[in-house]
Design an enzyme around this catalytic site. Structure first.
Site, PDB file in Angstrom:
ATOM      1  N   PRO A 165      40.309 -38.984 -61.005  1.00 48.70           N
ATOM      2  CA  PRO A 165      39.978 -39.057 -62.437  1.00 48.70           C
ATOM      3  C   PRO A 165      39.082 -40.263 -62.669  1.00 48.70           C
ATOM      4  O   PRO A 165      39.418 -41.375 -62.269  1.00 48.70           O
ATOM      5  CB  PRO A 165      41.351 -39.228 -63.105  1.00 48.70           C
ATOM      6  CG  PRO A 165      42.242 -39.781 -62.050  1.00 48.70           C
ATOM      7  CD  PRO A 165      41.731 -39.268 -60.742  1.00 48.70           C
ATOM      8  N   MET A 166      37.932 -40.037 -63.314  1.00 45.59           N
ATOM      9  CA  MET A 166      36.973 -41.124 -63.549  1.00 45.59           C
ATOM     10  C   MET A 166      36.506 -41.066 -64.995  1.00 45.59           C
ATOM     11  O   MET A 166      35.926 -40.065 -65.430  1.00 45.59           O
ATOM     12  CB  MET A 166      35.785 -41.017 -62.582  1.00 45.59           C
ATOM     13  CG  MET A 166      36.164 -41.287 -61.135  1.00 45.59           C
ATOM     14  SD  MET A 166      34.805 -41.019 -59.975  1.00 45.59           S
ATOM     15  CE  MET A 166      34.874 -39.229 -59.758  1.00 45.59           C
TER      16      MET A 166
ATOM     17  N   CYS B   8      44.883 -48.146 -64.352  1.00 50.85           N
ATOM     18  CA  CYS B   8      43.707 -48.563 -65.105  1.00 50.85           C
ATOM     19  C   CYS B   8      43.828 -50.035 -65.508  1.00 50.85           C
ATOM     20  O   CYS B   8      44.817 -50.433 -66.134  1.00 50.85           O
ATOM     21  CB  CYS B   8      43.529 -47.699 -66.351  1.00 50.85           C
ATOM     22  SG  CYS B   8      42.076 -48.162 -67.340  1.00 50.85           S
TER      23      CYS B   8
ATOM     24  N   HIS C 298      45.761 -46.278 -55.118  1.00 52.61           N
ATOM     25  CA  HIS C 298      44.451 -46.914 -54.951  1.00 52.61           C
ATOM     26  C   HIS C 298      44.695 -48.179 -54.141  1.00 52.61           C
ATOM     27  O   HIS C 298      45.425 -49.074 -54.564  1.00 52.61           O
ATOM     28  CB  HIS C 298      43.856 -47.246 -56.312  1.00 52.61           C
ATOM     29  CG  HIS C 298      42.453 -47.767 -56.246  1.00 52.61           C
ATOM     30  ND1 HIS C 298      41.556 -47.589 -57.264  1.00 52.61           N
ATOM     31  CD2 HIS C 298      41.798 -48.462 -55.290  1.00 52.61           C
ATOM     32  CE1 HIS C 298      40.396 -48.147 -56.936  1.00 52.61           C
ATOM     33  NE2 HIS C 298      40.531 -48.693 -55.742  1.00 52.61           N
TER      34      HIS C 298
ATOM     35  N   ASN D 143      43.638 -43.519 -52.024  1.00 47.04           N
ATOM     36  CA  ASN D 143      42.426 -43.532 -52.831  1.00 47.04           C
ATOM     37  C   ASN D 143      41.779 -44.906 -52.688  1.00 47.04           C
ATOM     38  O   ASN D 143      42.454 -45.899 -52.478  1.00 47.04           O
ATOM     39  CB  ASN D 143      42.787 -43.243 -54.289  1.00 47.04           C
ATOM     40  CG  ASN D 143      41.637 -43.467 -55.256  1.00 47.04           C
ATOM     41  OD1 ASN D 143      41.762 -44.227 -56.207  1.00 47.04           O
ATOM     42  ND2 ASN D 143      40.511 -42.830 -55.027  1.00 47.04           N
TER      43      ASN D 143
ATOM     44  N   GLY E 232      37.497 -46.387 -51.902  1.00 44.66           N
ATOM     45  CA  GLY E 232      36.499 -46.692 -50.891  1.00 44.66           C
ATOM     46  C   GLY E 232      36.226 -45.616 -49.873  1.00 44.66           C
ATOM     47  O   GLY E 232      35.530 -45.865 -48.873  1.00 44.66           O
TER      48      GLY E 232
ATOM     49  N   ARG F 213      34.022 -42.127 -56.490  1.00 44.73           N
ATOM     50  CA  ARG F 213      32.591 -42.196 -56.810  1.00 44.73           C
ATOM     51  C   ARG F 213      31.706 -41.370 -55.894  1.00 44.73           C
ATOM     52  O   ARG F 213      30.720 -40.788 -56.323  1.00 44.73           O
ATOM     53  CB  ARG F 213      32.129 -43.661 -56.786  1.00 44.73           C
ATOM     54  CG  ARG F 213      32.036 -44.326 -58.145  1.00 44.73           C
ATOM     55  CD  ARG F 213      33.359 -44.418 -58.839  1.00 44.73           C
ATOM     56  NE  ARG F 213      33.180 -44.800 -60.241  1.00 44.73           N
ATOM     57  CZ  ARG F 213      34.150 -44.745 -61.127  1.00 44.73           C
ATOM     58  NH1 ARG F 213      35.348 -44.332 -60.786  1.00 44.73           N
ATOM     59  NH2 ARG F 213      33.926 -45.099 -62.382  1.00 44.73           N
TER      60      ARG F 213
END
Length: 327
Positions: A14-15, A96, A168, A208, A210, A231
């Site tokens: 999700p971005m 976040c 992450h 998650n 990199g 990304r």
């Protein structure tokens, strides 16, 4: 719409402002097996917003919704709404680092409040029948040693029914860095995620942060249950055309960009008829020809000229053909 069975082996992260419904529709044309996520949607937006923040296209499945919020009752209520709308998974954002989210007492801020997170998750699990997952960090600020992460995972998995944790592999520096900096500056700690899996073999642990190639994903999958790519999947979307084959052993048809543009043309025209601005859709297509000589011509057309053409499919098609040397 019915919720479906799906795999968490590979997903697109999700971005915020990127993985909207138009982006997800495009990604679904590139991969059938990948699990797609919404942007983080706050409970306040769902409950009080003037738009239908739960709307999505039926072709997006499997698709998960990521929720953010500080009130247990609101999270449970929104999770039930999402389940009724057919989402396949409820994901709670505990990662976040934005100041706005911190001030609203959710996101990565909640890593230091495992009991509150457990209450949120338990309330959601009690009201929905679809999977409920957490996306978090390896730590925040000075709470960044392995024992902190281990205790966080242990408390939540014991007190709630959450069995899947997306981690992450960077900590978040809440007061020192902005969200963009928090995606790149804190060092990656993949070994923390691997150790969590060893300590909690009964949990579904997804990594998650990199990850830029499917070869890297394959290495992680030797030790973990899933990989989430961020990304790179957005800035180089053609990588998704290899996922079904390389990571799922599913023989997808060979990627044909002309066929893709043809499909997107139908989608674009349908959305235009509902009043959607064309750039809201085509901005996600700007990197479709990344790495191909002449791709700059495509990017220029998508970013500057498409509004002047009235979505002329032939122009899109001809530019793509010229890039690919198709007669």
């Amino acid at each position: 719409m019915n919720n479906i069975q799906y795999s968490t082996r590979f997903s697109v992260a999700p971005m915020f402002s990127w993985t909207d419904r138009h982006c997800r529709y495009l990604h679904r044309q590139l991969t059938y097996k990948t699990l797609l996520y919404t942007e983080m949607i706050s409970t306040n937006a769902i409950i009080h917003g003037k738009y239908d923040y739960l709307f999505y296209h039926r072709d997006e499945h499997p698709v998960a919704i990521q929720l953010g919020g500080s009130k247990t009752k609101d999270l449970a209520y929104c999770a039930k709404l999402a389940e009724k709308r057919g989402y396949d998974e409820i994901n709670l954002n505990i990662g976040c680092p934005s100041l706005k989210v911190q001030n609203s007492f959710f996101g990565a801020y909640l890593m230091s409040h495992a009991n509150i997170v457990s209450d949120h998750i338990k309330a959601i699990c009690d009201i929905v029948d679809i999977p409920v997952t957490i996306k978090t960090r390896v730590g925040i600020d000075k709470q960044d040693n392995f024992n902190f992460l281990n205790d966080f995972i242990g408390i939540i998995s014991e007190l709630s029914n959450c069995k899947t944790f997306i981690i992450h592999a960077r900590k978040a520096l809440l007061k020192q860095l902005n969200p963009k900096e928090n995606r790149t500056i804190p060092p990656l700690n993949y070994h923390y995620v691997y150790r969590i899996k060893r300590n909690f073999p009964f949990l579904n642990i997804i990594i998650n942060g990199g990850i830029q190639t499917l070869e890297e994903a394959q290495i992680h999958l030797q030790y973990l249950d899933g990989v989430m790519m961020g990304r790179e999947a957005y800035t180089n979307p053609v990588i998704l055309t290899q996922v079904d084959d390389k990571l799922f052993g599913y023989q997808n048809t060979i990627f044909d960009p002309i066929v893709l543009i043809h499909k997107m043309n139908f989608y674009i025209n349908h959305e235009l008829s509902k009043g959607v601005h064309i750039k809201n859709i085509t901005r996600h297509m700007i990197n479709l020809f990344k790495g191909i000589p002449g791709a700059k011509k495509w990017r220029r057309f998508i970013s500057e000229d498409i509004c002047k053409t009235g979505n002329n499919y032939l122009i899109l098609q001809n530019i793509a053909k010229s890039l690919l040397n198709i007669i």
